[in-house]
Motif scaffolding. Sequence first.
Motif, PDB file in Angstrom:
ATOM      1  N   HIS A 109       0.840  -1.194   0.000  1.00 54.46           N
ATOM      2  CA  HIS A 109       0.000   0.000   0.000  1.00 54.46           C
ATOM      3  C   HIS A 109       0.875   1.243   0.000  1.00 54.46           C
ATOM      4  N   TYR A 110       0.224   2.379  -0.259  1.00 53.57           N
ATOM      5  CA  TYR A 110       0.803   3.693   0.006  1.00 53.57           C
ATOM      6  C   TYR A 110       2.042   4.002  -0.824  1.00 53.57           C
ATOM      7  N   ALA A 111       2.273   3.276  -1.917  1.00 50.75           N
ATOM      8  CA  ALA A 111       3.554   3.361  -2.611  1.00 50.75           C
ATOM      9  C   ALA A 111       3.592   4.462  -3.665  1.00 50.75           C
ATOM     10  N   PRO A 112       4.685   5.237  -3.728  1.00 49.91           N
ATOM     11  CA  PRO A 112       4.901   6.133  -4.861  1.00 49.91           C
ATOM     12  C   PRO A 112       5.263   5.321  -6.100  1.00 49.91           C
ATOM     13  N   GLU A 113       5.429   5.986  -7.230  1.00 52.64           N
ATOM     14  CA  GLU A 113       5.698   5.260  -8.471  1.00 52.64           C
ATOM     15  C   GLU A 113       7.112   4.675  -8.510  1.00 52.64           C
ATOM     16  N   ALA A 114       8.097   5.407  -8.014  1.00 54.28           N
ATOM     17  CA  ALA A 114       9.469   4.890  -7.969  1.00 54.28           C
ATOM     18  C   ALA A 114       9.628   3.944  -6.785  1.00 54.28           C
ATOM     19  N   PRO A 115      10.495   2.920  -6.895  1.00 59.44           N
ATOM     20  CA  PRO A 115      10.693   2.003  -5.767  1.00 59.44           C
ATOM     21  C   PRO A 115      11.251   2.737  -4.547  1.00 59.44           C
ATOM     22  N   LEU A 116      10.740   2.355  -3.391  1.00 59.79           N
ATOM     23  CA  LEU A 116      11.099   2.998  -2.134  1.00 59.79           C
ATOM     24  C   LEU A 116      11.870   2.016  -1.258  1.00 59.79           C
ATOM     25  N   TYR A 117      12.945   2.521  -0.625  1.00 62.01           N
ATOM     26  CA  TYR A 117      13.737   1.722   0.303  1.00 62.01           C
ATOM     27  C   TYR A 117      13.821   2.478   1.627  1.00 62.01           C
ATOM     28  N   ILE A 118      13.687   1.756   2.737  1.00 64.07           N
ATOM     29  CA  ILE A 118      13.907   2.352   4.049  1.00 64.07           C
ATOM     30  C   ILE A 118      15.357   2.097   4.439  1.00 64.07           C
ATOM     31  N   MET A 119      16.049   3.158   4.822  1.00 65.37           N
ATOM     32  CA  MET A 119      17.463   3.017   5.175  1.00 65.37           C
ATOM     33  C   MET A 119      17.664   3.356   6.644  1.00 65.37           C
ATOM     34  N   GLU A 120      18.418   2.495   7.295  1.00 65.40           N
ATOM     35  CA  GLU A 120      18.723   2.679   8.710  1.00 65.40           C
ATOM     36  C   GLU A 120      20.223   2.875   8.856  1.00 65.40           C
ATOM     37  N   GLY A 121      20.605   3.932   9.539  1.00 58.75           N
ATOM     38  CA  GLY A 121      22.027   4.208   9.727  1.00 58.75           C
ATOM     39  C   GLY A 121      22.258   5.694   9.911  1.00 58.75           C
ATOM     40  N   THR A 122      23.502   6.094  10.033  1.00 67.50           N
ATOM     41  CA  THR A 122      23.828   7.505  10.185  1.00 67.50           C
ATOM     42  C   THR A 122      23.605   8.238   8.859  1.00 67.50           C
ATOM     43  N   SER A 123      23.470   9.532   8.940  1.00 72.00           N
ATOM     44  CA  SER A 123      23.315  10.330   7.722  1.00 72.00           C
ATOM     45  C   SER A 123      24.509  10.148   6.795  1.00 72.00           C
ATOM     46  N   ALA A 124      25.696  10.048   7.358  1.00 70.38           N
ATOM     47  CA  ALA A 124      26.901   9.875   6.542  1.00 70.38           C
ATOM     48  C   ALA A 124      26.878   8.529   5.817  1.00 70.38           C
TER      49      ALA A 124
END
Length: 348
Positions: free
Chosen positions: A239-254
Amino acid sequence: METKHWVVDNSGIIHQQYPQIKEAAALIQQGEVVAFPTETVYGLGAQVKRDSAVEKIFQAKGRPSDNPLIVHIADRTHVDELARLIPPYAQLLINAFWPGPLTIVVPKKEGAVSERVTAGLDTVAVRMPDHPAALALIKEAGVPVAAPSANRSGKPSPTTAEHVLDDLNGRIAGIVDAGETGVGLESTVVDCTGDYPVILRPGGITQADIEAVAGHADTNTALKKAEEAPKAPGMKYTHYAPEAPLYIMEGTSAAIQKKIDEWRAEGKKVGVLAAEESAASYKADTVIECGRRSDLASVARELYSALRLFNEQPVDMIISEAFPAEGVGAAIMNRLEKAAGHKWIKMR
């Protein structure tokens, strides 16, 4: 089909009956589907007992037939017309949170709603929205209204009338436009068929809120197995998906920036969904802010609009920061995980 567009003022609805509301309600009575605002997202409503009317919801959305709908009511007493049994703890939840963003799943009365509403289950999901336009429309229609979110199935839910028109213009009879919604995420759905409440879908009413009223509550946010019928909306499909594939990333900003740089070096255009506090630290093709990490309610309000904004950008993939999964953060991460198809990248 021409989609009528009625603009109303929320404060005015309290003091007078809008002719636009009467016209929209008349269409519902005639078996048409009409979009309307709630305090969570815009819903797409049809009268609950008429199979042909409910079928128009599925056709307009492209919604899987085994995905049940939530019934919206305008009077607390109407739940007795729909439910065969209301456990005492469910009544406590009703008293505490209705009208509001809480849906209860209870055993249904035979013949109370179309089988299309419940996807053939012996339960029905019911809520009373906390929005003057929604309540006025349902009261004027004179019938409970089945209403999932007013978007094409699988896409981000709509928090403005413009979002609805982007997805459904020409596919529905009309839309009641009362501006932007408030909570921004769909209601909390609670299974009230057992000895204690079980959260099927997290939302603005948190587990702590529920336990403060009803005692012990459990949480079940896992996807259903393919062969099982979902008891509530949003349990089975992406559900709730934009057109481009979405990834959740966990970690520091760097660490996240390092991955962004790698993808961009490969010629990919990368979008980033980030909290206001960290958005400036990312260098990507598109960076969209989504509320404040220090105020997760603001992230909930802005999440779907932010996801929709990426559809206007030339990006090949989208990276989202992860958010704390406590309180309303549980609902935010539930929606993000479904939008991403549970695709995580953990950076160290």
